[in-house]
Design an enzyme around this catalytic site. Sequence first.
Site, PDB file in Angstrom:
ATOM      1  N   ASN A  79       0.871  -1.181   0.000  1.00  9.81           N
ATOM      2  CA  ASN A  79       0.000   0.000   0.000  1.00  9.81           C
ATOM      3  C   ASN A  79       0.908   1.232   0.000  1.00  9.81           C
ATOM      4  O   ASN A  79       1.458   1.592   1.029  1.00  9.81           O
ATOM      5  CB  ASN A  79      -0.881  -0.047   1.261  1.00  9.81           C
ATOM      6  CG  ASN A  79      -1.716   1.210   1.427  1.00  9.81           C
ATOM      7  OD1 ASN A  79      -1.785   2.046   0.533  1.00  9.81           O
ATOM      8  ND2 ASN A  79      -2.349   1.338   2.581  1.00  9.81           N
ATOM      9  N   LYS A 113       0.226   4.256  -0.289  1.00  6.02           N
ATOM     10  CA  LYS A 113      -0.392   5.462   0.296  1.00  6.02           C
ATOM     11  C   LYS A 113      -0.093   6.670  -0.606  1.00  6.02           C
ATOM     12  O   LYS A 113       0.053   6.506  -1.805  1.00  6.02           O
ATOM     13  CB  LYS A 113       0.060   5.665   1.746  1.00  6.02           C
ATOM     14  CG  LYS A 113      -0.152   4.384   2.576  1.00  6.02           C
ATOM     15  CD  LYS A 113      -0.006   4.582   4.051  1.00  6.02           C
ATOM     16  CE  LYS A 113      -0.240   3.240   4.755  1.00  6.02           C
ATOM     17  NZ  LYS A 113      -0.167   3.348   6.209  1.00  6.02           N
ATOM     18  N   HIS A 132      -9.553   1.105   4.674  1.00  4.83           N
ATOM     19  CA  HIS A 132      -8.286   1.297   5.397  1.00  4.83           C
ATOM     20  C   HIS A 132      -8.527   2.231   6.591  1.00  4.83           C
ATOM     21  O   HIS A 132      -9.318   3.156   6.497  1.00  4.83           O
ATOM     22  CB  HIS A 132      -7.226   1.881   4.460  1.00  4.83           C
ATOM     23  CG  HIS A 132      -5.868   1.874   5.072  1.00  4.83           C
ATOM     24  ND1 HIS A 132      -5.464   2.850   5.945  1.00  4.83           N
ATOM     25  CD2 HIS A 132      -4.843   0.989   4.980  1.00  4.83           C
ATOM     26  CE1 HIS A 132      -4.233   2.568   6.363  1.00  4.83           C
ATOM     27  NE2 HIS A 132      -3.841   1.449   5.789  1.00  4.83           N
ATOM     28  N   GLU A 146      -6.931   4.635   7.691  1.00  4.49           N
ATOM     29  CA  GLU A 146      -6.756   6.063   7.382  1.00  4.49           C
ATOM     30  C   GLU A 146      -7.999   6.623   6.693  1.00  4.49           C
ATOM     31  O   GLU A 146      -8.360   7.782   6.879  1.00  4.49           O
ATOM     32  CB  GLU A 146      -5.494   6.258   6.525  1.00  4.49           C
ATOM     33  CG  GLU A 146      -4.236   6.118   7.385  1.00  4.49           C
ATOM     34  CD  GLU A 146      -3.045   5.505   6.677  1.00  4.49           C
ATOM     35  OE1 GLU A 146      -2.981   5.541   5.436  1.00  4.49           O
ATOM     36  OE2 GLU A 146      -2.154   4.972   7.380  1.00  4.49           O
ATOM     37  N   GLU A 166      -5.587  -5.019  10.426  1.00  4.00           N
ATOM     38  CA  GLU A 166      -4.555  -4.014  10.687  1.00  4.00           C
ATOM     39  C   GLU A 166      -4.877  -3.268  11.979  1.00  4.00           C
ATOM     40  O   GLU A 166      -5.657  -2.312  11.965  1.00  4.00           O
ATOM     41  CB  GLU A 166      -4.509  -2.998   9.540  1.00  4.00           C
ATOM     42  CG  GLU A 166      -4.171  -3.599   8.203  1.00  4.00           C
ATOM     43  CD  GLU A 166      -3.588  -2.546   7.269  1.00  4.00           C
ATOM     44  OE1 GLU A 166      -2.441  -2.724   6.846  1.00  4.00           O
ATOM     45  OE2 GLU A 166      -4.262  -1.534   6.996  1.00  4.00           O
ATOM     46  N   GLY A 215       2.164   2.297  10.785  1.00  9.47           N
ATOM     47  CA  GLY A 215       3.090   3.417  10.644  1.00  9.47           C
ATOM     48  C   GLY A 215       3.758   3.831  11.938  1.00  9.47           C
ATOM     49  O   GLY A 215       4.394   4.874  12.014  1.00  9.47           O
ATOM     50  N   SER A 222       3.182  -2.030  10.337  1.00 11.56           N
ATOM     51  CA  SER A 222       4.632  -2.083  10.555  1.00 11.56           C
ATOM     52  C   SER A 222       5.259  -3.431  10.202  1.00 11.56           C
ATOM     53  O   SER A 222       6.197  -3.873  10.861  1.00 11.56           O
ATOM     54  CB  SER A 222       4.977  -1.685  11.993  1.00 11.56           C
ATOM     55  OG  SER A 222       4.536  -0.358  12.243  1.00 11.56           O
TER      56      SER A 222
HETATM   57  P1  PGA Z   1       2.669   0.364   7.681  1.00 14.09           P
HETATM   58  O1  PGA Z   1       1.223   0.538   6.998  1.00 14.09           O
HETATM   59  O2  PGA Z   1       3.245  -0.920   7.145  1.00 14.09           O
HETATM   60  O3  PGA Z   1       3.439   1.564   7.281  1.00 14.09           O
HETATM   61  O4  PGA Z   1       2.428   0.274   9.153  1.00 14.09           O
HETATM   62  C1  PGA Z   1       0.394  -0.562   6.786  1.00 14.09           C
HETATM   63  C2  PGA Z   1      -0.916  -0.100   6.209  1.00 14.09           C
HETATM   64  O5  PGA Z   1      -1.404   0.952   6.596  1.00 14.09           O
HETATM   65  O6  PGA Z   1      -1.503  -0.777   5.353  1.00 14.09           O
END
Ligand code: PGA
Length: 251
Positions: free
Chosen positions: A9, A11, A96, A98, A168, A174, A214
């Site tokens: 992803n 982003k 997601h 976010e 997640e 993140g 992460s």
């Molecule tokens: P990250 O993001 O690996 O940077 O924690 C994962 C995601 O949001 O899909």
Amino acid sequence: MRKKVIAGNWKMNNNLSGAVELISGIKNGLADFEPQADMIICPPYISLETAAALIKDTPIKLGAQNMYFEDSGAYTGEVSAEMLKSVGCEYVILGHSERRTIFNESDETINKKVKKALAGGLKPIFCIGETLEERESGVTNKVVEKQVRDGLQDISESDLANVIVAYEPVWAIGTGKTATPEQAQEVHEFIRNLIKELYSENAAQNLVIQYGGSVKPANAKELLSQNDIDGALVGGACLQPDSFLDIVKSS
Ligand code: PGA
């Protein structure tokens, strides 16, 4: 055995030339080994068409990061399932955290998107997960159960076969904090049992449940060796060809 699926992803990272560079790096890296996992990259909309052309004749598949649930019309800034299909997408990330938190997407909205994606021939990567506060107050399973029930409402068992669930935990995204393999496995098993209850044993056994939050080369192997962890949705670590491919190699 379910095949592992590693999705990147991106982003809101990489302009068009950055996207070309990252995809070229991944393609170069693939010359050295035979991936055992399915690979999906999810760049920003502006690079999808170029990405589709670049990954043609490779095992890499293409996904988008979001879409709207209407077919067309006065929805400034949105894109439809059909538009994503037309530029070569096979997958779309939906719900997601976010999107849920920054853009206020509700379970109901996400359910409409999942249905529309499936109707349009896209495979949703349907994201769920609890916040830190929810985990600490012991309601993780309750939160995840509601997200699954509401997000997959009125989705048939045959459509579910085209859905990937991504667990997640919001507190792990993140932040560098990963759920331990045991913490992740526990929730994945809970999700699979819930799918068995809502659909069937067969649907539950075939469902691909990715872990996200992460994931990096250093922790991928241990996470991916858990019984019910069938892949990863990778954010930060998918932005470098080597770390993305190292995660693919861990599967
Ligand atoms: P990250 O993001 O690996 O940077 O924690 C994962 C995601 O949001 O899909």
